[in-house]
Design a protein around this motif. Structure first.
Motif, PDB file in Angstrom:
ATOM      1  N   UNK A  41       0.606  -0.821   0.088  1.00 16.90           N
ATOM      2  CA  UNK A  41      -0.150  -0.110  -0.166  1.00 16.90           C
ATOM      3  C   UNK A  41       0.772   0.955   0.093  1.00 16.90           C
ATOM      4  N   UNK A  42       1.521   1.180   0.782  1.00 15.90           N
ATOM      5  CA  UNK A  42       3.395   2.285   0.705  1.00 15.90           C
ATOM      6  C   UNK A  42       3.346   2.362  -0.530  1.00 15.90           C
ATOM      7  N   UNK A  43       4.056   1.798  -1.197  1.00 17.33           N
ATOM      8  CA  UNK A  43       4.295   1.522  -2.166  1.00 17.33           C
ATOM      9  C   UNK A  43       3.101   2.422  -3.470  1.00 17.33           C
ATOM     10  N   UNK A  44       2.205   1.511  -3.553  1.00 15.38           N
ATOM     11  CA  UNK A  44       0.872   2.400  -4.681  1.00 15.38           C
ATOM     12  C   UNK A  44       0.550   3.819  -3.935  1.00 15.38           C
ATOM     13  N   UNK A  45       0.631   4.082  -2.662  1.00 12.37           N
ATOM     14  CA  UNK A  45       0.020   5.477  -2.349  1.00 12.37           C
ATOM     15  C   UNK A  45       2.187   6.255  -3.507  1.00 12.37           C
ATOM     16  N   UNK A  46       2.907   5.894  -2.791  1.00 14.89           N
ATOM     17  CA  UNK A  46       4.211   6.448  -3.653  1.00 14.89           C
ATOM     18  C   UNK A  46       3.765   7.011  -5.272  1.00 14.89           C
ATOM     19  N   UNK A  47       3.705   5.556  -5.826  1.00 16.15           N
ATOM     20  CA  UNK A  47       2.951   5.941  -6.663  1.00 16.15           C
ATOM     21  C   UNK A  47       1.694   7.037  -7.497  1.00 16.15           C
ATOM     22  N   UNK A  50       2.891  10.264  -7.416  1.00 15.41           N
ATOM     23  CA  UNK A  50       3.752  10.586  -8.042  1.00 15.41           C
ATOM     24  C   UNK A  50       2.609  11.753  -9.612  1.00 15.41           C
ATOM     25  N   UNK A  51       1.583  10.459  -9.247  1.00 15.63           N
ATOM     26  CA  UNK A  51       0.708  10.645 -10.385  1.00 15.63           C
ATOM     27  C   UNK A  51      -0.112  11.834 -11.087  1.00 15.63           C
ATOM     28  N   UNK A  52      -0.149  12.359  -9.455  1.00 13.61           N
ATOM     29  CA  UNK A  52      -0.838  13.841  -8.454  1.00 13.61           C
ATOM     30  C   UNK A  52      -0.351  14.264  -8.466  1.00 13.61           C
ATOM     31  N   UNK A  53       0.884  14.401  -8.429  1.00 11.66           N
ATOM     32  CA  UNK A  53       1.616  15.798  -8.196  1.00 11.66           C
ATOM     33  C   UNK A  53       1.225  16.874  -8.039  1.00 11.66           C
ATOM     34  N   UNK A  54       0.461  17.534  -9.820  1.00 17.01           N
ATOM     35  CA  UNK A  54      -0.030  18.825  -9.898  1.00 17.01           C
ATOM     36  C   UNK A  54      -1.980  19.001  -9.467  1.00 17.01           C
ATOM     37  N   UNK A  59      -2.968  14.921  -3.239  1.00 20.86           N
ATOM     38  CA  UNK A  59      -2.027  14.979  -3.516  1.00 20.86           C
ATOM     39  C   UNK A  59      -2.315  15.196  -1.560  1.00 20.86           C
ATOM     40  N   UNK A  60      -2.455  16.117  -0.924  1.00 23.04           N
ATOM     41  CA  UNK A  60      -2.162  16.239   0.849  1.00 23.04           C
ATOM     42  C   UNK A  60      -3.111  14.952   0.768  1.00 23.04           C
ATOM     43  N   UNK A  61      -4.888  14.502  -0.003  1.00 24.64           N
ATOM     44  CA  UNK A  61      -5.215  12.943   0.947  1.00 24.64           C
ATOM     45  C   UNK A  61      -4.761  11.978   0.968  1.00 24.64           C
ATOM     46  N   UNK A  62      -3.524  11.739  -0.246  1.00 21.05           N
ATOM     47  CA  UNK A  62      -2.677  10.724  -0.027  1.00 21.05           C
ATOM     48  C   UNK A  62      -1.889  10.969   0.792  1.00 21.05           C
ATOM     49  N   UNK A  63      -1.268  12.243   1.527  1.00 21.14           N
ATOM     50  CA  UNK A  63      -0.129  11.988   1.836  1.00 21.14           C
ATOM     51  C   UNK A  63      -1.105  11.739   3.765  1.00 21.14           C
TER      52      UNK A  63
END
Length: 86
Positions: A41-47, A50-54, A59-63
């Protein structure tokens, strides 16, 4: 009803070394399985991050989710250490 064998609810029952080793092994395996799932899950969240960088909202939700997953991982790692020390 009494079968002659000690009940697991019997407070006077002493756990054998073999039973303790089996129980500890099962607990460690269970924790390791959960840790593996959290790592995925951590790996998936990092991916996803990266895809939501803009997309700062996403990005806040994922963080926030990443923080929760990392906290859960820390708790499981502590539980693993405690079980391994048993």
């Amino acid at each position: 009803e009494s079968s002659g064998a000690p009940s697991s609810a019997d407070p006077g029952r002493v756990e054998s070394a073999a039973a303790r080793t089996r129980r500890t092994g099962k607990e460690l395996a269970r924790i390791e399985t959960r840790l593996g799932k959290l790592e995925q899950r951590i790996s998936g969240l990092h991916e996803e991050m990266a895809a939501a960088a803009h997309d700062h909202m996403r990005l806040g939700e994922l963080n926030a989710e990443l923080g929760e997953v990392l906290a859960a991982k820390d708790e499981l790692e502590q539980a693993w250490l405690e079980a391994a020390d048993d």
